[in-house]
Design a protein around this motif. Structure first.
Motif, PDB file in Angstrom:
ATOM      1  N   TRP A  48      -1.703 -15.041  -4.703  1.00 60.32           N
ATOM      2  CA  TRP A  48      -2.051 -15.774  -3.482  1.00 60.32           C
ATOM      3  C   TRP A  48      -3.367 -16.542  -3.574  1.00 60.32           C
ATOM      4  N   LYS A  49      -4.218 -16.215  -4.556  1.00 57.49           N
ATOM      5  CA  LYS A  49      -5.484 -16.958  -4.706  1.00 57.49           C
ATOM      6  C   LYS A  49      -5.435 -17.976  -5.836  1.00 57.49           C
ATOM      7  N   GLY A  50      -4.702 -17.692  -6.907  1.00 54.97           N
ATOM      8  CA  GLY A  50      -4.587 -18.637  -8.009  1.00 54.97           C
ATOM      9  C   GLY A  50      -5.200 -18.124  -9.295  1.00 54.97           C
ATOM     10  N   ASP A  51      -5.611 -19.062 -10.165  1.00 55.86           N
ATOM     11  CA  ASP A  51      -6.145 -18.738 -11.489  1.00 55.86           C
ATOM     12  C   ASP A  51      -7.644 -18.485 -11.439  1.00 55.86           C
ATOM     13  N   THR A  52      -8.077 -17.478 -12.201  1.00 58.55           N
ATOM     14  CA  THR A  52      -9.489 -17.136 -12.265  1.00 58.55           C
ATOM     15  C   THR A  52     -10.166 -17.762 -13.479  1.00 58.55           C
ATOM     16  N   GLN A  53     -11.483 -17.807 -13.405  1.00 62.20           N
ATOM     17  CA  GLN A  53     -12.340 -18.045 -14.557  1.00 62.20           C
ATOM     18  C   GLN A  53     -13.243 -16.828 -14.639  1.00 62.20           C
ATOM     19  N   TYR A  54     -13.125 -16.079 -15.718  1.00 60.60           N
ATOM     20  CA  TYR A  54     -13.979 -14.911 -15.914  1.00 60.60           C
ATOM     21  C   TYR A  54     -15.237 -15.298 -16.679  1.00 60.60           C
ATOM     22  N   TYR A  55     -16.279 -14.470 -16.494  1.00 62.86           N
ATOM     23  CA  TYR A  55     -17.563 -14.690 -17.158  1.00 62.86           C
ATOM     24  C   TYR A  55     -18.080 -13.389 -17.750  1.00 62.86           C
ATOM     25  N   THR A  56     -18.717 -13.506 -18.911  1.00 61.59           N
ATOM     26  CA  THR A  56     -19.491 -12.413 -19.468  1.00 61.59           C
ATOM     27  C   THR A  56     -20.886 -12.527 -18.882  1.00 61.59           C
ATOM     28  N   ALA A  68     -17.833 -10.890 -14.049  1.00 56.91           N
ATOM     29  CA  ALA A  68     -17.881 -11.849 -12.944  1.00 56.91           C
ATOM     30  C   ALA A  68     -16.670 -12.764 -13.050  1.00 56.91           C
ATOM     31  N   TRP A  69     -16.225 -13.259 -11.890  1.00 58.46           N
ATOM     32  CA  TRP A  69     -15.110 -14.201 -11.907  1.00 58.46           C
ATOM     33  C   TRP A  69     -15.211 -15.141 -10.714  1.00 58.46           C
ATOM     34  N   THR A  70     -14.545 -16.259 -10.857  1.00 56.87           N
ATOM     35  CA  THR A  70     -14.424 -17.239  -9.785  1.00 56.87           C
ATOM     36  C   THR A  70     -12.969 -17.700  -9.714  1.00 56.87           C
ATOM     37  N   TYR A  71     -12.666 -18.352  -8.623  1.00 56.39           N
ATOM     38  CA  TYR A  71     -11.421 -19.110  -8.482  1.00 56.39           C
ATOM     39  C   TYR A  71     -11.851 -20.566  -8.360  1.00 56.39           C
ATOM     40  N   PRO A  72     -11.894 -21.298  -9.482  1.00 55.11           N
ATOM     41  CA  PRO A  72     -12.403 -22.676  -9.452  1.00 55.11           C
ATOM     42  C   PRO A  72     -11.590 -23.589  -8.531  1.00 55.11           C
ATOM     43  N   THR A  73     -10.272 -23.428  -8.536  1.00 59.28           N
ATOM     44  CA  THR A  73      -9.400 -24.232  -7.672  1.00 59.28           C
ATOM     45  C   THR A  73      -8.350 -23.304  -7.057  1.00 59.28           C
ATOM     46  N   PRO A  74      -8.730 -22.571  -6.015  1.00 56.72           N
ATOM     47  CA  PRO A  74      -7.798 -21.630  -5.401  1.00 56.72           C
ATOM     48  C   PRO A  74      -6.573 -22.336  -4.821  1.00 56.72           C
ATOM     49  N   ILE A  75      -5.526 -21.571  -4.638  1.00 55.35           N
ATOM     50  CA  ILE A  75      -4.341 -22.081  -3.956  1.00 55.35           C
ATOM     51  C   ILE A  75      -4.749 -22.422  -2.521  1.00 55.35           C
ATOM     52  N   PRO A  76      -4.553 -23.666  -2.088  1.00 55.26           N
ATOM     53  CA  PRO A  76      -5.044 -24.090  -0.768  1.00 55.26           C
ATOM     54  C   PRO A  76      -4.605 -23.212   0.402  1.00 55.26           C
ATOM     55  N   SER A  77      -3.407 -22.656   0.361  1.00 56.92           N
ATOM     56  CA  SER A  77      -2.952 -21.816   1.471  1.00 56.92           C
ATOM     57  C   SER A  77      -3.787 -20.538   1.603  1.00 56.92           C
ATOM     58  N   SER A  78      -4.496 -20.140   0.542  1.00 58.54           N
ATOM     59  CA  SER A  78      -5.330 -18.937   0.609  1.00 58.54           C
ATOM     60  C   SER A  78      -6.538 -19.130   1.521  1.00 58.54           C
ATOM     61  N   PHE A  79      -6.946 -20.377   1.753  1.00 58.16           N
ATOM     62  CA  PHE A  79      -8.095 -20.631   2.631  1.00 58.16           C
ATOM     63  C   PHE A  79      -7.808 -20.136   4.046  1.00 58.16           C
ATOM     64  N   ASP A  80      -6.557 -20.255   4.486  1.00 58.65           N
ATOM     65  CA  ASP A  80      -6.192 -19.762   5.815  1.00 58.65           C
ATOM     66  C   ASP A  80      -6.343 -18.247   5.881  1.00 58.65           C
ATOM     67  N   TYR A  86     -13.415 -20.943  -0.630  1.00 53.03           N
ATOM     68  CA  TYR A  86     -14.250 -20.117  -1.523  1.00 53.03           C
ATOM     69  C   TYR A  86     -14.194 -20.620  -2.970  1.00 53.03           C
ATOM     70  N   SER A  87     -13.846 -21.866  -3.149  1.00 50.42           N
ATOM     71  CA  SER A  87     -13.767 -22.453  -4.501  1.00 50.42           C
ATOM     72  C   SER A  87     -15.077 -22.252  -5.245  1.00 50.42           C
ATOM     73  N   GLY A  88     -14.989 -21.678  -6.431  1.00 51.28           N
ATOM     74  CA  GLY A  88     -16.164 -21.511  -7.284  1.00 51.28           C
ATOM     75  C   GLY A  88     -17.089 -20.383  -6.900  1.00 51.28           C
ATOM     76  N   TYR A  89     -16.792 -19.641  -5.840  1.00 45.60           N
ATOM     77  CA  TYR A  89     -17.631 -18.503  -5.467  1.00 45.60           C
ATOM     78  C   TYR A  89     -17.465 -17.400  -6.510  1.00 45.60           C
ATOM     79  N   TYR A  90     -18.534 -16.634  -6.745  1.00 52.10           N
ATOM     80  CA  TYR A  90     -18.553 -15.603  -7.782  1.00 52.10           C
ATOM     81  C   TYR A  90     -18.418 -14.209  -7.173  1.00 52.10           C
ATOM     82  N   ALA A  91     -17.561 -13.396  -7.775  1.00 52.58           N
ATOM     83  CA  ALA A  91     -17.454 -11.979  -7.441  1.00 52.58           C
ATOM     84  C   ALA A  91     -17.787 -11.173  -8.699  1.00 52.58           C
ATOM     85  N   PHE A  92     -18.059  -9.893  -8.499  1.00 50.90           N
ATOM     86  CA  PHE A  92     -18.556  -9.061  -9.595  1.00 50.90           C
ATOM     87  C   PHE A  92     -17.813  -7.737  -9.665  1.00 50.90           C
ATOM     88  N   TRP A  93     -17.849  -7.146 -10.859  1.00 49.42           N
ATOM     89  CA  TRP A  93     -17.132  -5.910 -11.148  1.00 49.42           C
ATOM     90  C   TRP A  93     -18.002  -5.015 -11.991  1.00 49.42           C
TER      91      TRP A  93
END
Length: 100
Positions: A48-56, A68-80, A86-93
Motif C-alpha cells: 500500500w505504500k510502494g517501493d522503499t529506498q534503504y540506507y546504511t 533507515a528507509w524512505t518511500y521516495p515515490t509512494p503510491i499516491p492512494s497511500s496519502f489518504d 510522506y515522500s522521502g521521509y525517513y524512518a528507522f529500525w
C-alpha cells in the motif's frame, strides 16, 4: 524529536513535522544529517505504500545496514490513508532510537 545512534543525533525535527505510520516515526528529509547515510541495495515493496529506498547508517565507523528507509515515490492512494504526503521521509529500525 531526535533519531539517535549512541550519543550521535542523525536526524532532528519538531514532533509536529514528523509523521507516524504503523508505529514508526518518519522524519522529513530536511531533518536528516546526510553524512550518516549511504544508499543500500536492499529492495522492498509495501503493497500500500510502494517501493522503499534503504540506507546504511554509519556512525563513528560502525555500519548499521538497512537501519533507515524512505518511500521516495509512494503510491499516491497511500496519502489518504496516512493523511499527508510522506515522500522521502525517513524512518528507522533497530539500533536507532527515536527520542523526545
Amino acid at each position: 524529536m531526535k533519531a539517535v545512534v549512541g550519543d550521535t543525533v542523525i536526524a532532528e525535527a519538531p514532533q509536529e513535522d514528523l509523521i507516524q505510520i504503523e508505529g514508526n516515526w518518519y522524519f522529513p528529509p530536511s531533518s536528516v544529517k546526510p553524512e550518516f547515510f549511504s544508499e543500500s541495495d536492499t529492495q522492498y515493496h509495501c503493497p500500500w505504500k510502494g517501493d522503499t529506498q534503504y540506507y546504511t547508517v554509519t556512525v563513528d565507523g560502525q555500519e548499521l545496514p538497512d537501519r533507515a528507509w524512505t518511500y521516495p515515490t509512494p503510491i499516491p492512494s497511500s496519502f489518504d490513508r496516512v493523511g499527508k504526503d510522506y515522500s522521502g521521509y525517513y524512518a528507522f529500525w533497530k539500533d536507532v532510537r527515536v527520542v523526545d
